[in-house]
Write a protein that holds these residues in place. Sequence first.
Motif, short mmCIF file in Angstrom:
data_model
loop_
_atom_site.label_atom_id
_atom_site.label_comp_id
_atom_site.label_asym_id
_atom_site.label_seq_id
_atom_site.Cartn_x
_atom_site.Cartn_y
_atom_site.Cartn_z
N GLY A 159 0.81 -1.22 0.00
CA GLY A 159 0.00 0.00 0.00
C GLY A 159 0.85 1.27 0.00
N LEU A 160 2.13 1.12 0.27
CA LEU A 160 3.01 2.29 0.18
C LEU A 160 3.20 2.74 -1.27
CD1 LEU A 160 4.83 4.34 1.58
CD2 LEU A 160 6.68 2.66 1.54
N ALA A 161 2.99 1.82 -2.22
CA ALA A 161 3.25 2.15 -3.62
C ALA A 161 2.42 3.36 -4.11
CB ALA A 161 3.03 0.93 -4.51
N PRO A 162 1.10 3.35 -3.97
CA PRO A 162 0.34 4.52 -4.44
C PRO A 162 0.51 5.75 -3.57
CG PRO A 162 -1.13 2.86 -3.52
CD PRO A 162 0.22 2.23 -3.58
N LEU A 163 1.07 5.58 -2.38
CA LEU A 163 1.31 6.73 -1.51
C LEU A 163 2.70 7.32 -1.71
CD1 LEU A 163 -0.44 5.42 1.71
CD2 LEU A 163 -1.00 7.53 0.51
N ARG A 164 3.56 6.57 -2.37
CA ARG A 164 4.93 7.06 -2.57
C ARG A 164 4.96 8.37 -3.35
NH1 ARG A 164 8.92 4.00 -6.51
NH2 ARG A 164 10.98 4.57 -5.77
N PRO A 165 4.18 8.53 -4.44
CA PRO A 165 4.19 9.84 -5.12
C PRO A 165 3.69 10.97 -4.23
CG PRO A 165 3.14 8.16 -6.51
CD PRO A 165 3.32 7.55 -5.15
N VAL A 166 2.83 10.65 -3.28
CA VAL A 166 2.38 11.67 -2.32
C VAL A 166 3.56 12.13 -1.47
CG1 VAL A 166 0.96 12.03 -0.25
CG2 VAL A 166 0.00 10.83 -2.22
N VAL A 167 4.32 11.16 -0.97
CA VAL A 167 5.48 11.52 -0.14
C VAL A 167 6.48 12.32 -0.97
CG1 VAL A 167 7.36 10.64 1.30
CG2 VAL A 167 5.13 9.49 1.32
#
Lengths: 285, 155
Positions: free
Chosen positions: A129-137
Amino acid sequence: MSMALALPTEVRPADAMVPVPYRVVGRARETADTVTLTLEPVAQPIADPLPGQFNMLYAFGVGEVPISISAIDAGHRLRHTVRGVGAVSQQLCAAEAGAMIGVRGPFGTDWGLDTAMGSDVLVVAGGIGLAPLRPVVHQLLHNRRRFRRVTVLVGARAPEEIVFRGEVASWQASARITVRTTVDYATAAWKGEVGVVPTLIERVTIDPEVTTVMICGPEVMLRFTAAEVLGRGIAAERVRVSMERNMQCGIGRCGHCQLGPVMVCSHGPVFPWSRVGPLLARREL
Amino acid sequence: MKTIADLLAEHKFFGELDPQSLEFVAGCGKNVHFAPGERILTEGEPANTFYVLRSGSVALSFFVPGRGATVIDTLGDGDLLGWSWLFPPYRWQFDAEARDDVAAVAFDGACLRTKCDSDARLGYALTQRFARVILGRLQSVRMRMLDVYGVGTPH
């Protein structure tokens, strides 16, 4: 196995249902069953995606699966992080540099990071689930001054199952944002925390009136995490989750990803908890 | 300088106890510090103490033959460490080690049990608080049993 299927470079996307050929130009192993592919358009690229959106990736001759975008690079390059759990995703994981992959997208809603500017942001990721949040970070770091307190919580089964491990460590080391990692089990060598990621919620500083929360992970983890942040006084409208269902067409036509009144592929995958939370509590859906 | 009662009043576990009860309980506590790597609890040894962590991080572990020390939980500021002093046979079930500089209030378990026995109202108030914390730990373990990262993981 490599998928070096030669496609004519003049292929252009006639509509959302036609895959656009991309070439694998990079492949990085994240964990035992997960790789990140870097894709470059052979000809006309798809539209630039926003953080949170997904693409349908087509392993030619095998099938198509929805894969979230794990980084948005300049020059129309796409990075997708794929966990090999089925026939199609395993084929994608096996793709070597030079292999061709069909791409449709980008589809769905994004995290709406622009609406969180000026506020605190709490990012909670479980497993891949970190994958789609990585661009956010990436965007939070790039535009750090436009946000107040930024906290990233990352959970995984074990230290070796944390995706983007080196990058997460660099986020921690930068001290520009607060990053806490937790795993279910570890040896004494592990310096992060032990326990499921929702249990970290009570340990971080939260100003509920001005905090926007973005959560992605398996549905069980979403439910427990949402319950914790709501318990800290954050309104359900400020809690955004990325959902996973059986997305197939990507444009809300086929109905495979229907969850009650919503099509996850087109109304989502990012939803406010106020909209999908009650739906997840209904077994009939 | 803050007294033990002052420190307890700031802690979420004791925060809503009335001042008289806080003073009563504080009589069983003392300030302690542990250096990084220092052992706090050892499996099988007598469990006479429990700790209210003020700062720092503690790893709870269990030694598994062939695998070594397996960390099963980590605790930080605001957490409570140690339940085995509550019930016979009063022996620690796990090891606990400071991962960095740890400051805590250490309570004499026998002293606290005696005070709870002599003041049923206080005993009930503390038991409620312990039950809430233990429930939180139980739910955390149940979540781990669900293998929350492995089921229906998004692509």
